[in-house]
Design a protein around this motif. Structure first.
Motif, PDB file in Angstrom:
ATOM      1  N   HIS A  86       0.466  -3.617   2.910  1.00  0.00           N
ATOM      2  CA  HIS A  86       0.291  -2.237   3.371  1.00  0.00           C
ATOM      3  C   HIS A  86      -1.111  -2.066   3.930  1.00  0.00           C
ATOM      4  N   SER A 117       9.963   3.012  -3.767  1.00  0.00           N
ATOM      5  CA  SER A 117      10.206   2.072  -2.676  1.00  0.00           C
ATOM      6  C   SER A 117      10.507   0.677  -3.205  1.00  0.00           C
ATOM      7  N   ALA A 139       1.079   3.035   0.988  1.00  0.00           N
ATOM      8  CA  ALA A 139       1.907   2.898  -0.212  1.00  0.00           C
ATOM      9  C   ALA A 139       1.109   3.396  -1.412  1.00  0.00           C
ATOM     10  N   ARG A 166       4.999   5.602   0.989  1.00  0.00           N
ATOM     11  CA  ARG A 166       5.932   4.824   0.174  1.00  0.00           C
ATOM     12  C   ARG A 166       5.496   4.849  -1.286  1.00  0.00           C
TER      13      ARG A 166
END
Length: 422
Positions: free
Chosen positions: A13, A7, A41, A81
């Motif tokens: 996040h 990503s 993430a 991600r």
């Protein structure tokens, strides 16, 4: 951008996971299954995900190396991600993580599971000779095939196997290599010309006493020279010599130089450098968590699991499989999305491959309490069985790839405690 491509950096996040090994992917999948809307993430620099429990079998010619590896992009769950980077440092007060490119991520909840560090450099001369001069280790993907090559080619002489001080990843793995090698030499009629030696830095063969009698029968069967309190400190590959320091009963020590034709090394193991230097580490460098809830003892929005935490359970994939649902549950409790905390009982499993086709299946919780997954009439883990071998060779790999890494919690659903606030 493909769903599993690394990503682009995003500043904040809801949940940030450090480490995409067995623990990291399992906990990410468990979180997504519980709450598909969650912003997660995962930070990890690796291109490849490995099924590390399979490397013992690679070293015995049972599994192919390729069967234990998949591209990281194929192993990660959809909806998470992937940030392909290394972590440099943490600031838990600001709730930020600084990456190796100096970019900074912030989080609401942080999960630490970067595994541990194999400290090859701690043994003098080892790095210079790994993969040649008869020196190998099943603890590396690229070296496990060399183990099998050495085992097949050895006709006579000394085969030395080492085990470092605890804690290590899969405490049974050093002797698994020993047993499977000896079994091959026995079946090929060569064991009489090969002296197998096992140098253990500890004082016992295995930490849970119930499994030791079965293991000792194989030590005797293979006529293994078993040495306790011996720590490998140096290797001279060209000279085929290993140097051990032996701790004597009075606390003093002596040095022993051991010649070898084959040397299987297990290196000392420590927490990763960026964890040891962080505010999350205990005095020994491991992430300091509550052993039941796996929440950090000081920072309430931080959890840990896998090999990096300071709990007393065995550091195995089986432990991570049980820890992941607990952490997933408790992170969602911390976010106010679930009402009941879950707890981890210290479960760990070690399938001890005592010969090709038979395994002593050690399963236990905190304190060495036996915790069999199957009725004893079906599978008694205290003795070698073919059923346990079937489990290890044919059932556990697909269970890992298709269940554990996908958030399917077969035999791993967490036990929940009372509702928060009661």
């Amino acid at each position: 951008m493909p769903a599993h491509s690394p990503s682009l950096r995003s500043d904040h996040h809801k949940v940030l996971i450090v480490g995409a090994g067995a623990a990291g992917i399992a906990v990410a999948s468990s979180l997504i299954r519980r709450d598909p809307s969650l912003d997660i993430a995962l930070v990890d620099p690796a291109d490849t995900h490995y099924y590390q429990p399979g490397w013992t079998m690679v070293g015995a010619g049972v599994f192919s190396p390729a069967s234990t590896a998949k591209p990281m992009a194929a192993a990660l769950p959809k909806g998470v991600r992937w940030i392909k980077a290394r972590v440099e440092q943490f600031d838990p007060n600001a709730q930020t993580v600084t990456l190796d490119d100096t970019s900074v991520l912030s989080y609401e909840q942080l999960i630490l599971c970067p595994g541990l560090k194999l400290d090859w450099q701690a043994i003098e001369g080892l790095s210079d000779t790994l993969g040649r001069n008869g020196v190998t280790s099943n603890y590396r993907y690229d070296l496990a095939p060399y183990t099998w090559q050495l085992v097949q080619n050895l006709r006579e002489g000394r085969a030395v196997f080492s085990q470092p001080p605890m804690p290590i990843k899969c405490a049974g793995a050093p002797q698994k290599a020993l047993y499977l090698s000896c079994d091959h030499w026995l079946r090929s009629g060569r064991l009489g010309n090969i002296q197998a030696q096992f140098f253990n830095a500890g004082a016992v063969l295995f930490g849970v006493a119930d499994y030791v009698p079965a293991l000792m029968k194989y030590i005797d069967k293979y006529a293994v020279d078993l040495q306790y309190n011996h720590r490998l400190v140096a290797v001279d590959g060209p000279a085929r010599q290993a140097t051990f320091v032996r701790t004597l009963p009075d606390g003093s020590s002596e040095t022993r130089v051991q010649p070898f034709e084959m040397l299987h090394v297990v290196p000392p193991q420590v927490a990763p450098d960026f964890i040891r230097s962080s505010p999350f580490a205990d005095a020994a460098g491991w992430v300091d968590v509550d052993p039941a809830t796996l929440r950090h003892r000081q920072f309430a929005n931080v959890h840990g699991l896998g090999d990096v935490i300071n709990t007393s359970n065995a550091k195995t994939a089986a432990a991570a499989r049980k820890q992941a649902p607990v952490v997933a549950n408790n992170v969602l409790v911390a976010l106010g999305r679930l009402p009941r905390l879950a707890q981890y009982d210290g479960y760990g499993s070690c399938p001890l491959t005592v010969e090709r086709g038979k395994i002593v299946l050690a399963e236990f919780t905190y304190g060495g309490k036996l915790a069999p997954s199957f009725p004893r009439w079906l599978l008694d883990g205290r003795r070698p069985t073919r059923l346990a071998w079937l489990l290890k060779a044919q059932i556990l790999p697909p269970l890992y790839w298709r269940c554990m890494l996908k958030g399917r919690e077969w035999l791993a659903k967490p036990q929940t405690l009372v509702e928060v606030g009661q």
